[in-house]
Design an enzyme around this catalytic site. Structure first.
Site, mmCIF file in Angstrom:
data_model
loop_
_atom_site.group_PDB
_atom_site.id
_atom_site.type_symbol
_atom_site.label_atom_id
_atom_site.label_comp_id
_atom_site.label_asym_id
_atom_site.label_seq_id
_atom_site.Cartn_x
_atom_site.Cartn_y
_atom_site.Cartn_z
ATOM 1 N N ARG A 1 0.187 -9.029 13.648
ATOM 2 C CA ARG A 1 -0.494 -8.019 12.685
ATOM 3 C C ARG A 1 -1.510 -8.574 11.808
ATOM 4 O O ARG A 1 -2.625 -7.888 11.297
ATOM 5 C CB ARG A 1 0.732 -7.299 12.235
ATOM 6 C CG ARG A 1 1.069 -6.027 13.028
ATOM 7 C CD ARG A 1 2.224 -5.279 12.924
ATOM 8 N NE ARG A 1 2.499 -4.952 11.553
ATOM 9 C CZ ARG A 1 3.756 -4.977 10.803
ATOM 10 N NH1 ARG A 1 4.620 -5.448 11.755
ATOM 11 N NH2 ARG A 1 3.837 -4.718 9.617
ATOM 12 N N LYS B 1 0.802 -1.372 0.073
ATOM 13 C CA LYS B 1 -0.118 0.149 0.072
ATOM 14 C C LYS B 1 0.968 1.194 -0.032
ATOM 15 O O LYS B 1 0.743 2.225 -0.642
ATOM 16 C CB LYS B 1 -0.918 0.020 1.164
ATOM 17 C CG LYS B 1 -2.061 -1.125 1.362
ATOM 18 C CD LYS B 1 -2.890 -0.893 2.487
ATOM 19 C CE LYS B 1 -2.228 -0.759 3.862
ATOM 20 N NZ LYS B 1 -1.621 -1.948 4.354
ATOM 21 N N ARG C 1 11.590 -6.907 5.262
ATOM 22 C CA ARG C 1 11.527 -5.430 5.408
ATOM 23 C C ARG C 1 12.444 -4.853 6.494
ATOM 24 O O ARG C 1 12.897 -3.673 6.341
ATOM 25 C CB ARG C 1 9.924 -5.041 5.358
ATOM 26 C CG ARG C 1 9.818 -3.611 5.188
ATOM 27 C CD ARG C 1 8.279 -3.515 4.865
ATOM 28 N NE ARG C 1 7.738 -3.597 6.265
ATOM 29 C CZ ARG C 1 6.403 -3.147 6.244
ATOM 30 N NH1 ARG C 1 5.631 -2.804 5.004
ATOM 31 N NH2 ARG C 1 5.593 -3.161 7.330
ATOM 32 N N ARG D 1 -8.990 1.206 9.741
ATOM 33 C CA ARG D 1 -8.429 -0.066 10.142
ATOM 34 C C ARG D 1 -9.363 -0.902 10.777
ATOM 35 O O ARG D 1 -9.331 -2.078 11.047
ATOM 36 C CB ARG D 1 -7.302 0.330 11.223
ATOM 37 C CG ARG D 1 -5.860 -0.592 11.065
ATOM 38 C CD ARG D 1 -5.315 -0.778 9.730
ATOM 39 N NE ARG D 1 -3.950 -1.225 10.189
ATOM 40 C CZ ARG D 1 -2.870 -0.740 10.022
ATOM 41 N NH1 ARG D 1 -2.718 0.432 9.224
ATOM 42 N NH2 ARG D 1 -1.581 -1.090 10.325
ATOM 43 N N ARG E 1 11.483 -3.506 9.542
ATOM 44 C CA ARG E 1 11.193 -2.495 10.400
ATOM 45 C C ARG E 1 11.179 -3.048 11.889
ATOM 46 O O ARG E 1 11.050 -4.276 12.219
ATOM 47 C CB ARG E 1 9.870 -1.918 9.872
ATOM 48 C CG ARG E 1 9.534 -0.586 9.965
ATOM 49 C CD ARG E 1 7.986 -0.153 9.213
ATOM 50 N NE ARG E 1 6.936 -0.631 9.795
ATOM 51 C CZ ARG E 1 5.826 -0.730 9.375
ATOM 52 N NH1 ARG E 1 5.596 -0.183 8.130
ATOM 53 N NH2 ARG E 1 4.823 -1.303 9.973
HETATM 54 P P1 AMP Z 1 1.371 0.504 9.143
HETATM 55 O O1 AMP Z 1 2.482 1.321 8.822
HETATM 56 O O2 AMP Z 1 -0.162 0.994 8.507
HETATM 57 O O3 AMP Z 1 1.495 -0.925 8.965
HETATM 58 O O4 AMP Z 1 1.056 0.595 10.624
HETATM 59 C C1 AMP Z 1 1.989 0.278 11.674
HETATM 60 C C2 AMP Z 1 1.249 0.275 13.026
HETATM 61 O O5 AMP Z 1 0.660 1.463 13.576
HETATM 62 C C3 AMP Z 1 -0.032 -0.710 13.196
HETATM 63 O O6 AMP Z 1 0.400 -2.074 13.452
HETATM 64 C C4 AMP Z 1 -0.633 0.030 14.453
HETATM 65 O O7 AMP Z 1 -0.051 -0.449 15.741
HETATM 66 C C5 AMP Z 1 -0.652 1.242 13.954
HETATM 67 N N1 AMP Z 1 -1.661 2.031 13.053
HETATM 68 C C6 AMP Z 1 -1.554 2.413 11.830
HETATM 69 N N2 AMP Z 1 -2.501 2.987 11.498
HETATM 70 C C7 AMP Z 1 -3.469 2.649 12.513
HETATM 71 C C8 AMP Z 1 -4.943 2.868 12.624
HETATM 72 N N3 AMP Z 1 -5.799 3.603 11.533
HETATM 73 N N4 AMP Z 1 -5.593 2.445 13.718
HETATM 74 C C9 AMP Z 1 -4.695 1.788 14.628
HETATM 75 N N5 AMP Z 1 -3.444 1.861 14.656
HETATM 76 C C10 AMP Z 1 -2.891 2.171 13.575
#
Ligand code: AMP
Length: 184
Positions: A142, A15, A129, A90, A131
């Site tokens: 996740r 994404k 990746r 989410r 991270r």
């Molecule tokens: P991402 O980079 O989108 O994979 O997000 C990394 C982490 O940030 C996720 O595993 C969540 O802990 C948190 N996070 C990101 N976006 C959201 C969201 N919309 N709602 C809740 N937690 C989020």
């Protein structure tokens, strides 16, 4: 041309990479809640301090933190003419909140794009990746959270608006092409 886009898909679906390209092509901001949260963690802001442990465990950050953040961000001047949301909504509660917020702003999401990638491909991509939240147990958590909380968001949009599903298990250039033809 569609200018308000929502990208759905599991962690590791691509994404962020794709949103970056489409954001440049369409000259609209790429709004990633994950990026915003990671920056807040690095800067040790109150938001970052509250979000950090959830992120490291692979859990969703509580909605109360995210909803304010997205409301503020969609109010910025650069978001007036369009945006790409990546990583938000989410869960169904966030999707319902966004629907109300957009109604207040007299805006509409033009297109919801769902990138599909099988779980086993995601695990190997995420392990590559490196991270901070990309270790094996966090990755598995996740993905569980994705299936439990985020997959229902696909049904939410299927019932309401134009949801388009794209095969994300393809070379990145092909995925970009598919996305471009889906965004009309
Ligand atoms: P991402 O980079 O989108 O994979 O997000 C990394 C982490 O940030 C996720 O595993 C969540 O802990 C948190 N996070 C990101 N976006 C959201 C969201 N919309 N709602 C809740 N937690 C989020």
């Amino acid at each position: 041309m569609a200018k308000r886009l929502i990208f759905l898909g599991p962690p590791g679906a691509g994404k962020g990479t794709q949103a970056e390209i489409i954001s440049e092509n369409h000259q609209i901001p790429h709004i990633s809640t994950g990026d915003i949260l990671r920056a807040a963690v690095v800067q040790q802001t109150p938001l970052g301090k509250q979000a950090k442990d959830y992120m490291n465990r692979g859990e969703l950050v509580p909605d109360v933190l995210i909803l304010n953040l997205i409301q503020d961000r969609l109010g910025y001047e650069d978001a007036v003419n369009g945006w790409i949301l990546d990583g938000f909504p989410r869960n169904v509660n966030q999707a319902a909140f966004l629907e109300e917020l957009l109604a207040k702003l007299e805006q509409n999401a033009d297109c919801v794009l769902n990138l599909e990638v099988p779980d086993e491909v995601l695990v190997s991509r995420l392990l590559a990746r490196k991270r901070k939240d990309d270790n094996e147990s966090t990755i598995r958590r996740r993905l569980e959270v994705y299936h439990q909380d985020t997959v229902p968001v696909i049904d939410f949009y299927q019932q309401r608006s134009t949801l388009k599903t794209i095969d994300g298990d393809r070379p990145p250039e092909e995925v970009t092409e598919q996305l471009c033809s889906a965004i009309v």
